[in-house]
Design an enzyme around this catalytic site. Structure first.
Site, PDB file in Angstrom:
ATOM      1  N   SER A 127       0.625  -1.008   0.157  1.00 47.05           N
ATOM      2  CA  SER A 127       0.224   0.118  -0.111  1.00 47.05           C
ATOM      3  C   SER A 127       1.133   0.908   0.277  1.00 47.05           C
ATOM      4  CB  SER A 127      -0.944  -0.129   0.940  1.00 47.05           C
ATOM      5  OG  SER A 127      -1.607   1.317   1.240  1.00 47.05           O
ATOM      6  N   TYR A 176      -1.987  -0.625  10.606  1.00 47.61           N
ATOM      7  CA  TYR A 176      -1.631  -1.198   8.529  1.00 47.61           C
ATOM      8  C   TYR A 176      -0.778  -0.419   8.094  1.00 47.61           C
ATOM      9  CZ  TYR A 176      -3.883  -1.141   3.838  1.00 47.61           C
ATOM     10  OH  TYR A 176      -4.000  -1.712   2.821  1.00 47.61           O
TER      11      TYR A 176
END
Length: 262
Positions: A145, A158
């Site tokens: 990401s 995350y």
């Protein structure tokens, strides 16, 4: 490096129940007539995807119901990869946890780390070991990401887990050079998926990439064996800014889309 020939080959897709994993399984079947081996925790979703792939593209598709956090799940995946002689893997399974960092959320963080770091690492090691024994070349792309490149307040665990994925895949792409096993990471920004809906974004879907467009670029990264790929001009500019601007400033900018706790 030449594109990996995957037509009529089995391709593992984890996290296929929803989101980018699901869209990528469809793209593999539509564009390459590859045979997806789809993995997820939700049998109903996987069966629906299997039926859609068969009806729309007349391509075989097999299902594994497994949780990447569990060793039994990872063993089940590895055994099927050997049985079907899979030669590519798109690793999209992942969890997030959004909100202020707080000790009371330890269980949620354990799930994120168990899926995105510990379970991912063991499954990746198993796949690389299998692929190195096969007489043909192979490719693995893991979904990271942009959050792992910039850091993301209010989704900090995350983002840290995705930084791990990117760093690991960069190192392994060098380790495995010349072995016939290509590995890399795919680092999108926000995508219009169920995961984004859980991220408590104050601007809704504004700025989120269409999941089908993202899947097209993700599958392209897998086939062309990219060591690192960021989809979309806006995301690439954000990445370049993260390398040029002070990291503290980038972290403050990355926090802007999130609703701050009251």
């Amino acid at each position: 490096m030449k594109p990996l020939p995957i037509q009529n080959s089995w391709v593992l897709v984890t996290g296929a129940s929803t989101g980018l994993g699901r869209a990528s399984a469809l793209r593999l079947a539509a564009s390459y007539q590859a045979k997806p081996l789809i993995v997820g925790r939700r049998l109903d979703n996987l069966r629906e995807l299997q039926s859609e792939i068969g009806e729309r593209f007349n391509v075989p598709c097999e299902i594994i119901v497994a949780d990447q956090r569990e060793i039994e799940g990872r063993e089940k995946i590895a055994a099927k990869v050997i049985e079907l002689k899979v030669n590519a893997a798109f690793l999209a399974a992942g969890l997030t946890s959004a909100g202020p960092f707080d000790a009371s959320r330890a269980d949620a963080y354990a799930e994120v780390i168990g899926t995105n770091v510990a379970g991912f690492t063991d499954l990746l090691a198993r796949l690389i070991a299998i692929f190195r024994q096969q007489p043909f070349e192979s490719s693995i792309i893991a979904v990271s990401s942009l959050a792992g490149e910039t850091s993301v307040p209010f989704q900090a665990v995350y983002g840290a887990s995705k930084a791990y994925v990117s760093t690991l895949m960069r190192a392994l792409s060098v380790e495995l050079a010349g072995t016939g096993v290509s590995v890399g990471s795919f680092a999108p920004g926000g995508i219009d998926t169920d995961m984004a809906a859980l991220s408590d974004l104050k601007w809704g879907k504004f700025g989120l990439m269409d999941v089908d467009r993202c899947a097209t670029l993700a599958v392209d990264a897998l086939v062309h064996r990219r060591s690192f790929a960021i989809p979309g001009m806006g995301n690439r500019l954000t990445y370049l800014a993260s390398r040029a601007l002070p990291r503290s400033l980038m972290s403050r900018l990355a926090a802007l889309p999130y609703r701050r706790p009251q």
